[in-house]
Design a protein around this motif. Structure first.
Motif, PDB file in Angstrom:
ATOM      1  N   ARG A  32       0.836  -1.202   0.000  1.00 35.02           N
ATOM      2  CA  ARG A  32       0.000   0.000   0.000  1.00 35.02           C
ATOM      3  C   ARG A  32       0.872   1.254   0.000  1.00 35.02           C
ATOM      4  NH1 ARG A  32      -5.407  -1.078   2.493  1.00 35.02           N
ATOM      5  NH2 ARG A  32      -5.657  -3.349   2.408  1.00 35.02           N
ATOM      6  N   VAL A  33       0.283   2.365  -0.456  1.00 35.62           N
ATOM      7  CA  VAL A  33       0.998   3.630  -0.490  1.00 35.62           C
ATOM      8  C   VAL A  33       0.359   4.614   0.489  1.00 35.62           C
ATOM      9  CG1 VAL A  33       1.764   3.346  -2.875  1.00 35.62           C
ATOM     10  CG2 VAL A  33      -0.412   4.496  -2.430  1.00 35.62           C
ATOM     11  N   PRO A  34       1.157   5.550   1.051  1.00 39.13           N
ATOM     12  CA  PRO A  34       0.622   6.522   2.002  1.00 39.13           C
ATOM     13  C   PRO A  34       0.046   7.739   1.277  1.00 39.13           C
ATOM     14  CG  PRO A  34       2.997   6.771   1.834  1.00 39.13           C
ATOM     15  CD  PRO A  34       2.633   5.645   0.917  1.00 39.13           C
ATOM     16  N   VAL A  35      -1.233   8.021   1.523  1.00 33.19           N
ATOM     17  CA  VAL A  35      -1.907   9.164   0.905  1.00 33.19           C
ATOM     18  C   VAL A  35      -2.449  10.057   2.019  1.00 33.19           C
ATOM     19  CG1 VAL A  35      -3.686   9.939  -0.709  1.00 33.19           C
ATOM     20  CG2 VAL A  35      -2.585   7.699  -1.048  1.00 33.19           C
ATOM     21  N   LEU A  36      -1.933  11.260   2.118  1.00 30.23           N
ATOM     22  CA  LEU A  36      -2.432  12.201   3.118  1.00 30.23           C
ATOM     23  C   LEU A  36      -3.853  12.610   2.760  1.00 30.23           C
ATOM     24  CD1 LEU A  36      -1.921  14.061   5.587  1.00 30.23           C
ATOM     25  CD2 LEU A  36      -1.135  15.797   3.957  1.00 30.23           C
ATOM     26  N   THR A  37      -4.777  12.451   3.708  1.00 28.81           N
ATOM     27  CA  THR A  37      -6.142  12.914   3.499  1.00 28.81           C
ATOM     28  C   THR A  37      -6.462  13.965   4.550  1.00 28.81           C
ATOM     29  OG1 THR A  37      -8.475  12.269   3.472  1.00 28.81           O
ATOM     30  CG2 THR A  37      -7.007  10.925   4.807  1.00 28.81           C
ATOM     31  N   TYR A  38      -6.850  15.115   4.081  1.00 25.33           N
ATOM     32  CA  TYR A  38      -7.068  16.265   4.964  1.00 25.33           C
ATOM     33  C   TYR A  38      -8.499  16.780   4.871  1.00 25.33           C
ATOM     34  CZ  TYR A  38      -6.122  18.261   0.383  1.00 25.33           C
ATOM     35  OH  TYR A  38      -6.145  18.533  -0.962  1.00 25.33           O
ATOM     36  N   GLY A  39      -9.346  16.079   4.082  1.00 23.48           N
ATOM     37  CA  GLY A  39     -10.738  16.488   3.909  1.00 23.48           C
ATOM     38  C   GLY A  39     -11.691  15.374   4.277  1.00 23.48           C
ATOM     39  N   SER A  40     -12.675  15.136   3.412  1.00 26.96           N
ATOM     40  CA  SER A  40     -13.756  14.203   3.751  1.00 26.96           C
ATOM     41  C   SER A  40     -13.349  12.744   3.693  1.00 26.96           C
ATOM     42  CB  SER A  40     -14.939  14.431   2.805  1.00 26.96           C
ATOM     43  OG  SER A  40     -14.582  14.152   1.459  1.00 26.96           O
ATOM     44  N   ASN A  41     -12.237  12.408   3.060  1.00 19.44           N
ATOM     45  CA  ASN A  41     -11.871  10.993   2.928  1.00 19.44           C
ATOM     46  C   ASN A  41     -11.438  10.357   4.239  1.00 19.44           C
ATOM     47  OD1 ASN A  41     -12.445  10.909   0.189  1.00 19.44           O
ATOM     48  ND2 ASN A  41     -10.405  11.607  -0.378  1.00 19.44           N
ATOM     49  N   ALA A  42     -11.272  11.150   5.277  1.00 25.64           N
ATOM     50  CA  ALA A  42     -11.001  10.581   6.607  1.00 25.64           C
ATOM     51  C   ALA A  42     -12.283  10.256   7.353  1.00 25.64           C
ATOM     52  CB  ALA A  42     -10.153  11.545   7.429  1.00 25.64           C
ATOM     53  N   ASN A  43     -13.441  10.539   6.747  1.00 22.11           N
ATOM     54  CA  ASN A  43     -14.736  10.323   7.376  1.00 22.11           C
ATOM     55  C   ASN A  43     -15.271   8.936   7.036  1.00 22.11           C
ATOM     56  OD1 ASN A  43     -17.923  10.678   6.468  1.00 22.11           O
ATOM     57  ND2 ASN A  43     -17.475  11.404   8.527  1.00 22.11           N
ATOM     58  N   PRO A  44     -15.630   8.109   8.028  1.00 23.08           N
ATOM     59  CA  PRO A  44     -16.094   6.749   7.746  1.00 23.08           C
ATOM     60  C   PRO A  44     -17.304   6.688   6.822  1.00 23.08           C
ATOM     61  CG  PRO A  44     -15.577   6.996  10.069  1.00 23.08           C
ATOM     62  CD  PRO A  44     -15.523   8.367   9.479  1.00 23.08           C
ATOM     63  N   SER A  45     -18.258   7.600   6.994  1.00 28.20           N
ATOM     64  CA  SER A  45     -19.445   7.603   6.132  1.00 28.20           C
ATOM     65  C   SER A  45     -19.078   7.901   4.689  1.00 28.20           C
ATOM     66  CB  SER A  45     -20.463   8.622   6.647  1.00 28.20           C
ATOM     67  OG  SER A  45     -20.928   8.277   7.939  1.00 28.20           O
ATOM     68  N   LYS A  46     -18.085   8.754   4.474  1.00 23.03           N
ATOM     69  CA  LYS A  46     -17.622   9.039   3.116  1.00 23.03           C
ATOM     70  C   LYS A  46     -17.003   7.785   2.499  1.00 23.03           C
ATOM     71  CE  LYS A  46     -15.945  11.095  -0.599  1.00 23.03           C
ATOM     72  NZ  LYS A  46     -15.006  12.218  -0.472  1.00 23.03           N
ATOM     73  N   ILE A  47     -16.303   7.009   3.312  1.00 24.80           N
ATOM     74  CA  ILE A  47     -15.702   5.780   2.794  1.00 24.80           C
ATOM     75  C   ILE A  47     -16.797   4.826   2.310  1.00 24.80           C
ATOM     76  CG2 ILE A  47     -14.330   3.753   3.410  1.00 24.80           C
ATOM     77  CD1 ILE A  47     -12.738   5.576   5.313  1.00 24.80           C
ATOM     78  N   HIS A  83      -4.692  15.304  10.846  1.00 23.68           N
ATOM     79  CA  HIS A  83      -5.375  14.758   9.674  1.00 23.68           C
ATOM     80  C   HIS A  83      -5.167  13.249   9.655  1.00 23.68           C
ATOM     81  CE1 HIS A  83      -6.509  18.695   8.360  1.00 23.68           C
ATOM     82  NE2 HIS A  83      -5.259  19.120   8.402  1.00 23.68           N
ATOM     83  N   ALA A  84      -5.065  12.641   8.499  1.00 19.29           N
ATOM     84  CA  ALA A  84      -4.933  11.187   8.446  1.00 19.29           C
ATOM     85  C   ALA A  84      -4.162  10.779   7.204  1.00 19.29           C
ATOM     86  CB  ALA A  84      -6.308  10.518   8.461  1.00 19.29           C
ATOM     87  N   VAL A  85      -3.630   9.573   7.244  1.00 16.48           N
ATOM     88  CA  VAL A  85      -2.944   8.977   6.097  1.00 16.48           C
ATOM     89  C   VAL A  85      -3.665   7.680   5.739  1.00 16.48           C
ATOM     90  CG1 VAL A  85      -0.808   7.928   5.261  1.00 16.48           C
ATOM     91  CG2 VAL A  85      -0.714   9.999   6.674  1.00 16.48           C
ATOM     92  N   TRP A  86      -4.205   7.626   4.531  1.00 14.08           N
ATOM     93  CA  TRP A  86      -4.722   6.357   4.002  1.00 14.08           C
ATOM     94  C   TRP A  86      -3.529   5.522   3.581  1.00 14.08           C
ATOM     95  CZ3 TRP A  86      -9.183   5.097   0.267  1.00 14.08           C
ATOM     96  CH2 TRP A  86     -10.413   5.518   0.783  1.00 14.08           C
ATOM     97  N   MET A  87      -3.475   4.281   4.040  1.00 13.84           N
ATOM     98  CA  MET A  87      -2.558   3.320   3.462  1.00 13.84           C
ATOM     99  C   MET A  87      -3.362   2.573   2.401  1.00 13.84           C
ATOM    100  SD  MET A  87       0.266   4.022   4.869  1.00 13.84           S
ATOM    101  CE  MET A  87       1.188   2.718   4.048  1.00 13.84           C
ATOM    102  N   ALA A  88      -3.275   3.055   1.171  1.00 14.09           N
ATOM    103  CA  ALA A  88      -4.177   2.637   0.108  1.00 14.09           C
ATOM    104  C   ALA A  88      -3.532   1.611  -0.815  1.00 14.09           C
ATOM    105  CB  ALA A  88      -4.620   3.850  -0.705  1.00 14.09           C
ATOM    106  N   ASP A  89      -4.289   0.562  -1.138  1.00 13.75           N
ATOM    107  CA  ASP A  89      -3.796  -0.388  -2.125  1.00 13.75           C
ATOM    108  C   ASP A  89      -4.040   0.184  -3.527  1.00 13.75           C
ATOM    109  OD1 ASP A  89      -6.402  -1.146  -3.125  1.00 13.75           O
ATOM    110  OD2 ASP A  89      -6.636  -2.548  -1.485  1.00 13.75           O
ATOM    111  N   PRO A  90      -3.459  -0.408  -4.578  1.00 12.81           N
ATOM    112  CA  PRO A  90      -3.565   0.185  -5.930  1.00 12.81           C
ATOM    113  C   PRO A  90      -5.002   0.410  -6.389  1.00 12.81           C
ATOM    114  CG  PRO A  90      -1.817  -1.441  -5.905  1.00 12.81           C
ATOM    115  CD  PRO A  90      -2.505  -1.542  -4.572  1.00 12.81           C
TER     116      PRO A  90
END
Length: 322
Positions: free
Chosen positions: A54-69, A121-128
């Protein structure tokens, strides 16, 4: 891991609310992550890519919100566990963007450099596959660009510090920072309701040092260094294998763990609270370099990321059978 539901963290008003801790998200539920948790073990139970994939993606907006996920799952095909790591960001700020969102006329956020400011904020550890979904959500190449971020400091709850991690930064004018009286407006200082009425000008550059990413980001590039503690150390028997890939001077350091005799003539590393001494090797062409090392280490080891005492994140090899 203790769990929570999306309903506890509503998405409206944008950018929604966030859990005050790191979490993994799956099927409408979140699971709290603590720094000592073996997250790879949990991911394996769900047949999901390990952290090393996975890669680290800084999320500083709505993508850190569980409902948005969950919205991303239902509308854009996001799949699998999402790993959201709480991060302290210094010198960076989420600020209100110049344009409004078409879907609901709310004002989105964008990223700006802001010396002296610290935000969480948060960091997504996102797969491709998850990065591909984020690309669509963020309008990569149109509204935002995917960038390597060289500004600020991003520190995780376990003390790891990401350098040159990924972030979606404003590309179109509507996603540039909005300047009011010549200054950007921090989301932390003004609510969504008040932000919608702001009047100002768009600023294309707000102090960020970024490099746009072409194509899909490679997990092996994050980070471009490896910690070695055995036969790959300078002067040891396998040094000639790794030396051609070293870019800069190796330097001594340590990581948490325990080295033991595998009984096969070479050491193994297992998790532990002691300190293991070794060398940090900066790498050029990290994807190719790590492929060489993966082949050398074989199936007995798995590659993980580990923290140095100063928080610097390195690759290293963990013995699978410890």
């Amino acid at each position: 891991m203790s769990s929570f539901t999306d309903a506890e963290y509503p998405a409206a008003p944008y950018p929604g609310t966030r859990p005050p801790f790191s979490y993994a998200h799956l099927d409408g539920k979140g699971y709290r992550i603590r720094p000592d948790d073996d997250l790879d073990e949990w991911l394996a139970k769900h047949n999901a890519p390990a952290l090393a994939e996975r890669v680290p993606v800084l999320t500083y907006g709505s993508n850190a919100n569980p409902s948005k996920i969950t919205w991303l799952r239902e509308n854009l095909g996001l799949s699998g566990p999402v790993v959201v790591l709480r991060a302290q960001c210094t010198g960076l700020s989420a600020v209100w963007a110049a344009g409004l969102r078409v879907v609901d006329t709310q004002r989105p956020v964008t990223l700006a450099a802001m010396p002296g400011v610290t935000e969480t904020h948060a960091v997504w550890m996102a797969d491709p596959a998850q990065v591909a979904v984020l690309d669509v959500c963020e309008g990569r190449g149109d509204r935002y660009q995917l960038s390597r971020l060289r500004s600020g400091r991003v520190e995780l709850e376990d003390g790891g510090v990401w350098d040159s991690l990924l972030a979606y930064t404003g590309k179109a004018e509507i996603r540039w920072p909005l300047l009011v009286s010549g200054r950007p407006v921090r989301c932390a200082d003004l609510s969504q309701a008040d932000a919608q009425d702001l009047v100002g000008t768009a600023a294309p550059v707000m102090g960020l040092d970024v490099v746009a990413v072409d194509g899909a980001p490679e997990p092996d590039e994050f980070p471009a260094r490896v910690f070695v503690y055995g036969t790959l150390k300078p002067g040891e028997s396998a040094w000639e294998l790794v030396e051609p890939w070293v870019d800069g001077e190796p330097y001594p350091s340590s990581i948490a763990g325990e080295v033991f005799d595998t009984g096969f003539g070479y050491p193994g590393l297992k998790r532990g609270s002691d300190r293991v001494s070794g060398w940090v090797l900066p790498l050029r062409s990290p994807k190719a370099a790590l492929a060489t090392l993966d082949s050398y280490e074989g199936d007995e080891y798995r590659r993980i990321r580990a923290n140095l005492p100063d928080g610097t994140i390195c690759w290293t090899y963990l013995w699978k059978f410890a």
